[in-house]
Motif scaffolding. Structure first.
Motif, PDB file in Angstrom:
ATOM      1  N   ARG A   1       0.838  -1.192   0.000  1.00 45.18           N
ATOM      2  CA  ARG A   1       0.000   0.000   0.000  1.00 45.18           C
ATOM      3  C   ARG A   1       0.873   1.243   0.000  1.00 45.18           C
ATOM      4  O   ARG A   1       1.927   1.281   0.652  1.00 45.18           O
ATOM      5  CB  ARG A   1      -0.921   0.011   1.212  1.00 45.18           C
ATOM      6  N   VAL A   2       0.432   2.264  -0.722  1.00 46.57           N
ATOM      7  CA  VAL A   2       1.154   3.532  -0.767  1.00 46.57           C
ATOM      8  C   VAL A   2       0.229   4.635  -0.257  1.00 46.57           C
ATOM      9  O   VAL A   2      -0.974   4.607  -0.461  1.00 46.57           O
ATOM     10  CB  VAL A   2       1.655   3.856  -2.190  1.00 46.57           C
ATOM     11  N   LEU A   3       0.819   5.579   0.432  1.00 42.95           N
ATOM     12  CA  LEU A   3       0.107   6.755   0.959  1.00 42.95           C
ATOM     13  C   LEU A   3      -1.155   6.365   1.745  1.00 42.95           C
ATOM     14  O   LEU A   3      -2.239   6.906   1.513  1.00 42.95           O
ATOM     15  CB  LEU A   3      -0.261   7.710  -0.187  1.00 42.95           C
ATOM     16  N   PRO A   4      -1.038   5.429   2.681  1.00 41.37           N
ATOM     17  CA  PRO A   4      -2.238   4.957   3.382  1.00 41.37           C
ATOM     18  C   PRO A   4      -2.924   6.026   4.225  1.00 41.37           C
ATOM     19  O   PRO A   4      -4.151   5.986   4.388  1.00 41.37           O
ATOM     20  CB  PRO A   4      -1.705   3.824   4.263  1.00 41.37           C
ATOM     21  N   GLN A   5      -2.157   6.975   4.763  1.00 45.80           N
ATOM     22  CA  GLN A   5      -2.762   8.008   5.602  1.00 45.80           C
ATOM     23  C   GLN A   5      -3.524   9.039   4.778  1.00 45.80           C
ATOM     24  O   GLN A   5      -4.562   9.548   5.201  1.00 45.80           O
ATOM     25  CB  GLN A   5      -1.673   8.707   6.431  1.00 45.80           C
ATOM     26  N   ALA A   6      -2.999   9.312   3.584  1.00 39.01           N
ATOM     27  CA  ALA A   6      -3.596  10.375   2.760  1.00 39.01           C
ATOM     28  C   ALA A   6      -4.727   9.872   1.883  1.00 39.01           C
ATOM     29  O   ALA A   6      -5.674  10.614   1.593  1.00 39.01           O
ATOM     30  CB  ALA A   6      -2.519  11.017   1.885  1.00 39.01           C
ATOM     31  N   LEU A   7      -4.633   8.620   1.442  1.00 38.24           N
ATOM     32  CA  LEU A   7      -5.593   8.117   0.464  1.00 38.24           C
ATOM     33  C   LEU A   7      -6.243   6.826   0.959  1.00 38.24           C
ATOM     34  O   LEU A   7      -5.710   5.729   0.808  1.00 38.24           O
ATOM     35  CB  LEU A   7      -4.903   7.879  -0.888  1.00 38.24           C
ATOM     36  N   THR A   8      -7.396   6.980   1.561  1.00 39.98           N
ATOM     37  CA  THR A   8      -8.225   5.847   1.940  1.00 39.98           C
ATOM     38  C   THR A   8      -9.675   6.213   1.651  1.00 39.98           C
ATOM     39  O   THR A   8     -10.091   7.358   1.869  1.00 39.98           O
ATOM     40  CB  THR A   8      -8.044   5.471   3.421  1.00 39.98           C
ATOM     41  N   LEU A   9     -10.410   5.264   1.112  1.00 35.95           N
ATOM     42  CA  LEU A   9     -11.808   5.517   0.718  1.00 35.95           C
ATOM     43  C   LEU A   9     -12.683   4.444   1.352  1.00 35.95           C
ATOM     44  O   LEU A   9     -12.717   3.302   0.885  1.00 35.95           O
ATOM     45  CB  LEU A   9     -11.943   5.482  -0.807  1.00 35.95           C
ATOM     46  N   PRO A  10     -13.379   4.777   2.449  1.00 31.36           N
ATOM     47  CA  PRO A  10     -14.263   3.798   3.096  1.00 31.36           C
ATOM     48  C   PRO A  10     -15.602   3.699   2.348  1.00 31.36           C
ATOM     49  O   PRO A  10     -16.274   4.708   2.138  1.00 31.36           O
ATOM     50  CB  PRO A  10     -14.447   4.372   4.506  1.00 31.36           C
ATOM     51  N   LEU A  11     -15.956   2.495   1.960  1.00 29.08           N
ATOM     52  CA  LEU A  11     -17.182   2.276   1.192  1.00 29.08           C
ATOM     53  C   LEU A  11     -18.188   1.499   2.037  1.00 29.08           C
ATOM     54  O   LEU A  11     -17.939   0.341   2.403  1.00 29.08           O
ATOM     55  CB  LEU A  11     -16.886   1.499  -0.090  1.00 29.08           C
ATOM     56  N   GLU A  12     -19.303   2.139   2.360  1.00 26.44           N
ATOM     57  CA  GLU A  12     -20.381   1.414   3.022  1.00 26.44           C
ATOM     58  C   GLU A  12     -20.889   0.333   2.076  1.00 26.44           C
ATOM     59  O   GLU A  12     -21.108   0.585   0.882  1.00 26.44           O
ATOM     60  CB  GLU A  12     -21.520   2.355   3.384  1.00 26.44           C
ATOM     61  N   THR A  13     -21.074  -0.858   2.589  1.00 26.55           N
ATOM     62  CA  THR A  13     -21.481  -1.984   1.761  1.00 26.55           C
ATOM     63  C   THR A  13     -22.845  -2.482   2.222  1.00 26.55           C
ATOM     64  O   THR A  13     -23.056  -2.712   3.415  1.00 26.55           O
ATOM     65  CB  THR A  13     -20.431  -3.112   1.836  1.00 26.55           C
ATOM     66  N   TRP A  14     -23.741  -2.662   1.250  1.00 24.63           N
ATOM     67  CA  TRP A  14     -25.129  -3.003   1.549  1.00 24.63           C
ATOM     68  C   TRP A  14     -25.565  -4.215   0.745  1.00 24.63           C
ATOM     69  O   TRP A  14     -25.135  -4.415  -0.394  1.00 24.63           O
ATOM     70  CB  TRP A  14     -26.051  -1.834   1.187  1.00 24.63           C
ATOM     71  N   VAL A  15     -26.454  -4.998   1.334  1.00 17.49           N
ATOM     72  CA  VAL A  15     -27.189  -6.031   0.605  1.00 17.49           C
ATOM     73  C   VAL A  15     -28.634  -5.569   0.531  1.00 17.49           C
ATOM     74  O   VAL A  15     -29.238  -5.230   1.561  1.00 17.49           O
ATOM     75  CB  VAL A  15     -27.098  -7.405   1.298  1.00 17.49           C
ATOM     76  N   THR A  16     -29.192  -5.517  -0.674  1.00 16.57           N
ATOM     77  CA  THR A  16     -30.535  -4.963  -0.869  1.00 16.57           C
ATOM     78  C   THR A  16     -31.393  -5.925  -1.671  1.00 16.57           C
ATOM     79  O   THR A  16     -30.896  -6.683  -2.511  1.00 16.57           O
ATOM     80  CB  THR A  16     -30.471  -3.610  -1.591  1.00 16.57           C
ATOM     81  N   MET A  17     -32.685  -5.862  -1.426  1.00 14.42           N
ATOM     82  CA  MET A  17     -33.639  -6.742  -2.110  1.00 14.42           C
ATOM     83  C   MET A  17     -34.987  -6.040  -2.168  1.00 14.42           C
ATOM     84  O   MET A  17     -35.343  -5.272  -1.259  1.00 14.42           O
ATOM     85  CB  MET A  17     -33.762  -8.068  -1.345  1.00 14.42           C
ATOM     86  N   HIS A  18     -35.731  -6.276  -3.231  1.00 13.42           N
ATOM     87  CA  HIS A  18     -37.075  -5.705  -3.333  1.00 13.42           C
ATOM     88  C   HIS A  18     -37.953  -6.303  -2.233  1.00 13.42           C
ATOM     89  O   HIS A  18     -37.906  -7.506  -1.971  1.00 13.42           O
ATOM     90  CB  HIS A  18     -37.673  -6.009  -4.708  1.00 13.42           C
TER      91      HIS A  18
END
Length: 299
Positions: free
Chosen positions: A253-270
Motif C-alpha cells: 500500500r502507498v500513501l495509506p494516511q492520505a488516500l483511503t476511501l471507506p465504502l459502506e457496503t449493503w445487501v438490498t432486495m425488493h
C-alpha cells in the motif's frame, strides 16, 4: 384496433436483431430456421410493415424493426421475470435468484459464500450478474444486489454489512523500479492505473483523491478486474480493496494516511421478494458472508 400478436413472433424478431440472420436466431432459440422465418413473415403481415431487407451482408433491419427492439427487449425481460417468479413460488428453497454485484466482489468475494449457499440448498439456482452499474431492483433487473453506495430507492429491504476500505497499491517490483511515493504530489511521476468513465464510487471520492484523477492515468480501463491484473503485473499504482490486497504479499500500500476511501457496503432486495424462501435464504447468506468479509474473517 390493438391486435393480440403472439409473443413468440416478437421473440423471433429480437433474436434476428441480435444475431443477424434467421439461422443464427434459430440456433439461439433452439427452433428451426423455417419457423423463425414464418414468425417474422407473420409479424410483418400483422403489423403491415417490412421489418428486414435482404443484402449481401444478410438481413438488415428497417427503422421500424429498430424502433420495436427496445419494446421486444422489455417483453423478453418481463417473460424472464414471470418465469423466475413462478419458480420462486411454492414450498421449499428452490427456484432462481438473480444476484448483482460489482466485478471485484463477484469474482473475489462472493464465490465461497455462494458455494456454501448452494451446499445448503441444492435446488436453488443462482444467476450472478457482474456489473459496476447499479442494477435497478424496482425494475427487477436483479432480485438481490450488493452495493457500495447507500441505497436511495424506496420499497427495498436493505442491510448494511460493513465498510470496505479502498486504498492505492502497487506491486513491490514496480516500487523497487520506480520508488515509493511519500506525498500525494509524488503520484505525478508514477504510472497510475484507473477508470475510463467514472462510476458512482469514484464520483463520491474527494479531498486527496483528486490527485488520482482520469487525466493523470497512464492505463485506463473500466474493468476493475483488469485494473487489479495490471497492479499485480507491476504496471503501476492503482486502487484496490485493502482486504483483497492483504491476500497478496507482493502488493504494498502507498500513501495509506492520505488516500483511503471507506465504502459502506449493503445487501438490498425488493420488499416483495420477502415471501420467496429462496430469495430470503440468499439474502441472509450474503449478509452473513459479507459481514464476515468486512470483519476479515471470511474463509
Amino acid at each position: 384496433m390493438i391486435k393480440n400478436i403472439a409473443w413468440e413472433y416478437y421473440r423471433s424478431l429480437l433474436a434476428v436483431l441480435m444475431h443477424g440472420s434467421l439461422s443464427a436466431a434459430a440456433r439461439a432459440l433452439d427452433i428451426t430456421q423455417p419457423t423463425v422465418g414464418r414468425h417474422i413473415a407473420a409479424l410483418e403481415q400483422e403489423l403491415g410493415v417490412a421489418l428486414f431487407t435482404r443484402s449481401q451482408q444478410g438481413l438488415l433491419p428497417t427503422e421500424v424493426a429498430l424502433a420495436l427492439q427496445p419494446h421486444a427487449q422489455a417483453m423478453a425481460h418481463t417473460a424472464s421475470l414471470m418465469a423466475r417468479a413462478a419458480g420462486n413460488a411454492g414450498d421449499g428453497v428452490a427456484g432462481v435468484v438473480r444476484i448483482s454485484a460489482s466485478e471485484v466482489v463477484g469474482v473475489e468475494v462472493l464465490p465461497p459464500i455462494l458455494a456454501r449457499l448452494r451446499e445448503r440448498h441444492p435446488a436453488l439456482v443462482v444467476e450472478l450478474v457482474l456489473s459496476n452499474r447499479v442494477q435497478d431492483l424496482l425494475l427487477r433487473e436483479a432480485d438481490i444486489a450488493v452495493r457500495m453506495v447507500p441505497p436511495r430507492q424506496e420499497r427495498l429491504v436493505m442491510r448494511k454489512v460493513g465498510v470496505i476500505d479502498v486504498g492505492l497499491f502497487a506491486h513491490r517490483d514496480y516500487l523497487a523500479r520506480h520508488g515509493e511515493p511519500h506525498e500525494v504530489a509524488d503520484l505525478a511521476s508514477h504510472a497510475l492505473i484507473g477508470y475510463d468513465v467514472p462510476g458512482p464510487v469514484v464520483r463520491s471520492a474527494s479531498g486527496a483523491w483528486q490527485a488520482y484523477a482520469r487525466e493523470r492515468f497512464s492505463l485506463c480501463c473500466d474493468s476493475d478486474l483488469a485494473q487489479m491484473a495490471l497492479i499485480r503485473a507491476g504496471a503501476g499504482i492503482g486502487g484496490c480493496q485493502v482486504l483483497l490486497a492483504a491476500r497478496d504479499s507482493a502488493l504494498q500500500r502507498v500513501l495509506p494516511q492520505a488516500l483511503t476511501l471507506p465504502l459502506e457496503t449493503w445487501v438490498t432486495m425488493h420488499e416483495d421478494l420477502r415471501s420467496s424462501l429462496g430469495c430470503r435464504e440468499a439474502f441472509d447468506a450474503l449478509v452473513e458472508g459479507l459481514q464476515s468479509y468486512t470483519a476479515g474473517t471470511l474463509t
